[in-house]
Design a protein around this motif. Sequence first.
Motif, short mmCIF file in Angstrom:
data_model
loop_
_atom_site.label_atom_id
_atom_site.label_comp_id
_atom_site.label_asym_id
_atom_site.label_seq_id
_atom_site.Cartn_x
_atom_site.Cartn_y
_atom_site.Cartn_z
N PRO A 191 0.83 -1.21 0.00
CA PRO A 191 0.00 0.00 0.00
C PRO A 191 0.86 1.26 0.00
O PRO A 191 1.89 1.33 0.68
CB PRO A 191 -0.80 -0.14 1.31
N HIS A 192 0.44 2.27 -0.78
CA HIS A 192 1.20 3.51 -0.88
C HIS A 192 0.24 4.68 -1.04
O HIS A 192 -0.97 4.48 -1.22
CB HIS A 192 2.20 3.45 -2.04
N LEU A 193 0.77 5.89 -0.95
CA LEU A 193 -0.12 7.06 -0.95
C LEU A 193 0.52 8.27 -1.60
O LEU A 193 1.74 8.33 -1.79
CB LEU A 193 -0.54 7.40 0.48
N TYR A 194 -0.36 9.24 -1.94
CA TYR A 194 0.03 10.55 -2.44
C TYR A 194 -0.82 11.59 -1.72
O TYR A 194 -2.03 11.43 -1.60
CB TYR A 194 -0.25 10.68 -3.95
N ARG A 195 -0.17 12.67 -1.29
CA ARG A 195 -0.92 13.76 -0.66
C ARG A 195 -0.20 15.08 -0.93
O ARG A 195 1.01 15.20 -0.67
CB ARG A 195 -1.03 13.55 0.86
N ALA A 196 -0.92 16.06 -1.48
CA ALA A 196 -0.36 17.40 -1.63
C ALA A 196 -0.45 18.09 -0.28
O ALA A 196 -1.52 18.12 0.33
CB ALA A 196 -1.13 18.18 -2.69
N THR A 197 0.66 18.62 0.20
CA THR A 197 0.69 19.14 1.56
C THR A 197 0.07 20.53 1.69
O THR A 197 -0.28 20.95 2.78
CB THR A 197 2.13 19.18 2.09
N ALA A 198 -0.06 21.25 0.57
CA ALA A 198 -0.66 22.60 0.63
C ALA A 198 -1.52 22.79 -0.61
O ALA A 198 -2.64 22.29 -0.67
CB ALA A 198 0.43 23.66 0.74
N ALA A 199 -0.99 23.48 -1.61
CA ALA A 199 -1.72 23.68 -2.86
C ALA A 199 -1.58 22.45 -3.75
O ALA A 199 -0.82 21.52 -3.46
CB ALA A 199 -1.18 24.92 -3.57
N ASP A 200 -2.34 22.43 -4.85
CA ASP A 200 -2.22 21.35 -5.82
C ASP A 200 -0.77 21.22 -6.29
O ASP A 200 -0.05 22.21 -6.40
CB ASP A 200 -3.10 21.60 -7.04
N ALA A 201 -0.36 20.00 -6.57
CA ALA A 201 1.01 19.74 -7.02
C ALA A 201 0.99 19.05 -8.38
O ALA A 201 0.04 18.33 -8.72
CB ALA A 201 1.74 18.87 -6.00
N GLU A 202 2.05 19.27 -9.16
CA GLU A 202 2.21 18.64 -10.47
C GLU A 202 3.46 17.76 -10.44
O GLU A 202 4.47 18.12 -9.83
CB GLU A 202 2.37 19.70 -11.56
N ALA A 203 3.39 16.60 -11.11
CA ALA A 203 4.51 15.68 -11.07
C ALA A 203 4.49 14.75 -12.28
O ALA A 203 3.50 14.67 -13.01
CB ALA A 203 4.47 14.85 -9.78
N ILE A 204 5.61 14.06 -12.48
CA ILE A 204 5.71 12.99 -13.47
C ILE A 204 5.84 11.68 -12.70
O ILE A 204 6.68 11.55 -11.81
CB ILE A 204 6.93 13.18 -14.39
N LEU A 205 5.01 10.71 -13.06
CA LEU A 205 5.02 9.41 -12.39
C LEU A 205 5.39 8.32 -13.38
O LEU A 205 4.81 8.23 -14.46
CB LEU A 205 3.64 9.11 -11.80
N LEU A 206 6.37 7.50 -13.01
CA LEU A 206 6.72 6.31 -13.78
C LEU A 206 6.32 5.09 -12.97
O LEU A 206 6.64 4.99 -11.78
CB LEU A 206 8.22 6.25 -14.07
#
Length: 211
Positions: A191-206
Amino acid sequence: MVGSVVSMRGLLRVWRSVYGTIGWRVRGIKPLSQGVALTGQASEVGARIRELREARALSLSALARRSGLGKATLSGLEAGTRNPTLETLYAVTTALGVPLTAALAPPGAAPGTASGAAVDARLLDRYEDDEAVTETYRVRVRAGAAQHSAAHAPGTREHLTVLAGTVLAGTATAPVRLAPGDAHTWPADVPHLYRATAADAEAILLVRYPA
């Protein structure tokens, strides 16, 4: 192995050492717009899932048991009357033993965009070799919610590079705070997670699945 955080200077070296040489470039991509879970592709995705299920001689009931989803949910998904979220798509494709792209977009088709509780993901590229299938996504992590992902197929790994904003990402037991330019790799068969800590965030995921 939990993973590591690296700076942008070492990013290319990390990508090559972890994923091999991947022929893709991102140029002038605008921020993702929030929309429905799967933009304009529900019927096509449903048809592909049905084909994958039937190719494995699985009944709807059997796939429901494997994926942890309701039979009615799967029936609506295959019929194209339900708009699947990232959580649903990952549950189904993991149960079928295929990468997410097997359901999201057929070869040569326009890339799809899927959304979950906190993540909007747009498929950019898919690379396949003798060892693995690697998918590349442009993602937006929306502030105010967390994306909790169940374990993917054994041996799957994920690598996130943050472009803008700040993200908490990684295994559920040891997520890492990432600023713009940071990258993090972790085993995605837990199990894993993603959370933006403040404003929306942009990223590249492989995402790399063993072949």
